[in-house]
Design a protein around this motif. Structure first.
Motif, mmCIF file in Angstrom:
data_model
loop_
_atom_site.group_PDB
_atom_site.id
_atom_site.type_symbol
_atom_site.label_atom_id
_atom_site.label_comp_id
_atom_site.label_asym_id
_atom_site.label_seq_id
_atom_site.Cartn_x
_atom_site.Cartn_y
_atom_site.Cartn_z
ATOM 1 N N UNK A 1 3.785 -0.860 9.014
ATOM 2 C CA UNK A 1 2.516 -1.156 9.666
ATOM 3 C C UNK A 1 1.506 -1.626 8.647
ATOM 4 N N UNK A 2 0.502 -2.345 9.117
ATOM 5 C CA UNK A 2 -0.572 -2.811 8.240
ATOM 6 C C UNK A 2 -1.766 -1.863 8.247
ATOM 7 N N UNK A 3 -1.693 -0.789 9.026
ATOM 8 C CA UNK A 3 -2.835 0.123 9.165
ATOM 9 C C UNK A 3 -2.917 1.075 7.981
ATOM 10 N N UNK A 4 -3.982 0.974 7.217
ATOM 11 C CA UNK A 4 -4.150 1.837 6.043
ATOM 12 C C UNK A 4 -4.162 3.307 6.408
ATOM 13 N N UNK A 5 -4.699 3.622 7.560
ATOM 14 C CA UNK A 5 -4.887 5.029 7.933
ATOM 15 C C UNK A 5 -3.565 5.774 8.108
ATOM 16 N N UNK A 6 -2.475 5.062 8.309
ATOM 17 C CA UNK A 6 -1.184 5.731 8.502
ATOM 18 C C UNK A 6 -0.485 6.042 7.183
ATOM 19 N N UNK A 7 -0.991 5.522 6.099
ATOM 20 C CA UNK A 7 -0.386 5.753 4.787
ATOM 21 C C UNK A 7 -1.054 6.972 4.144
ATOM 22 N N UNK A 8 -0.253 7.984 3.878
ATOM 23 C CA UNK A 8 -0.809 9.241 3.374
ATOM 24 C C UNK A 8 -0.841 9.309 1.853
ATOM 25 N N UNK A 9 0.040 8.582 1.199
ATOM 26 C CA UNK A 9 0.161 8.680 -0.249
ATOM 27 C C UNK A 9 -0.010 7.307 -0.883
ATOM 28 N N UNK A 10 -0.711 7.300 -2.026
ATOM 29 C CA UNK A 10 -1.040 6.040 -2.685
ATOM 30 C C UNK A 10 -0.756 6.141 -4.173
ATOM 31 N N UNK A 11 -0.354 5.016 -4.754
ATOM 32 C CA UNK A 11 -0.213 4.941 -6.198
ATOM 33 C C UNK A 11 -1.547 4.640 -6.855
ATOM 34 N N UNK A 12 -1.510 4.538 -8.170
ATOM 35 C CA UNK A 12 -2.749 4.345 -8.935
ATOM 36 C C UNK A 12 -3.134 2.870 -9.047
ATOM 37 N N UNK A 13 -2.214 1.984 -8.711
ATOM 38 C CA UNK A 13 -2.508 0.564 -8.719
ATOM 39 C C UNK A 13 -1.986 -0.147 -9.951
ATOM 40 N N UNK A 14 -1.662 -1.428 -9.788
ATOM 41 C CA UNK A 14 -1.212 -2.278 -10.888
ATOM 42 C C UNK A 14 -1.975 -3.599 -10.817
ATOM 43 N N UNK A 15 -2.512 -4.017 -11.962
ATOM 44 C CA UNK A 15 -3.316 -5.240 -11.991
ATOM 45 C C UNK A 15 -2.404 -6.463 -12.033
ATOM 46 N N UNK A 16 -2.677 -7.413 -11.164
ATOM 47 C CA UNK A 16 -2.016 -8.716 -11.180
ATOM 48 C C UNK A 16 -3.101 -9.772 -11.337
ATOM 49 N N UNK A 17 -2.978 -10.590 -12.372
ATOM 50 C CA UNK A 17 -3.955 -11.644 -12.626
ATOM 51 C C UNK A 17 -3.224 -12.978 -12.679
ATOM 52 N N UNK A 18 -3.679 -13.925 -11.863
ATOM 53 C CA UNK A 18 -3.060 -15.243 -11.802
ATOM 54 C C UNK A 18 -4.071 -16.262 -12.301
ATOM 55 N N UNK A 19 -3.738 -16.939 -13.371
ATOM 56 C CA UNK A 19 -4.641 -17.932 -13.948
ATOM 57 C C UNK A 19 -4.332 -19.313 -13.391
ATOM 58 N N UNK A 20 -5.387 -20.120 -13.292
ATOM 59 C CA UNK A 20 -5.223 -21.468 -12.732
ATOM 60 C C UNK A 20 -4.876 -22.474 -13.808
#
Length: 124
Positions: free
Chosen positions: A105-124
């Motif tokens: 699902x795309x609904x954030x509210x149904x996701x109970x657990x989250x990671x800390x995040x990973x940075x993705x940077x795309x240069x032009x």
């Protein structure tokens, strides 16, 4: 409780590829649907992709459809996001999340657990 750790982010030129991984530990990983979300600077977090636990069905945001692929390896307790043909607008912090309902699902509210995040940077 489920712990999620993302890896694989970095800097890439437009048109390039990256693969994000999300390693899960804790409760039975295979019972959870897994999702990827992202948040760009100054913007709200948005849905990217999700995969169900039962049949592996997938669901994508229109902005990434045809370029990104979500997959999972239940034996390794890991979910992946293969990102191809990256664009500068894909630059964001990418988060993986676990949904105990098991349905993609795309609904954030149904996701109970989250990671800390990973940075993705795309240069032009």
């Amino acid at each position: 409780q489920v712990q999620l750790v993302e890896s694989g982010g970095g800097l890439v030129q437009a048109g390039g590829s990256l693969r994000l991984s999300c390693a899960a530990s804790g409760r039975t990983f295979s019972n959870y649907a897994m999702g990827w979300f992202r948040q760009a600077p100054g913007k709200e977090r948005e849905f990217v992709a999700a995969i169900s636990w039962s049949d592996g069905s997938t669901y994508y945001a229109d902005s990434v459809k045809g370029r990104f692929t979500i997959s999972r390896d239940n034996a390794k307790n890991t979910v992946y996001l293969q990102m191809n043909n990256l664009k500068p607008e894909d630059t964001a912090v990418y988060y993986c999340a676990a949904d105990p309902t098991g349905w993609a699902t795309s609904l954030e509210s149904t996701y109970h657990y989250w990671g800390q995040g990973a940075q993705v940077t795309v240069s032009s």
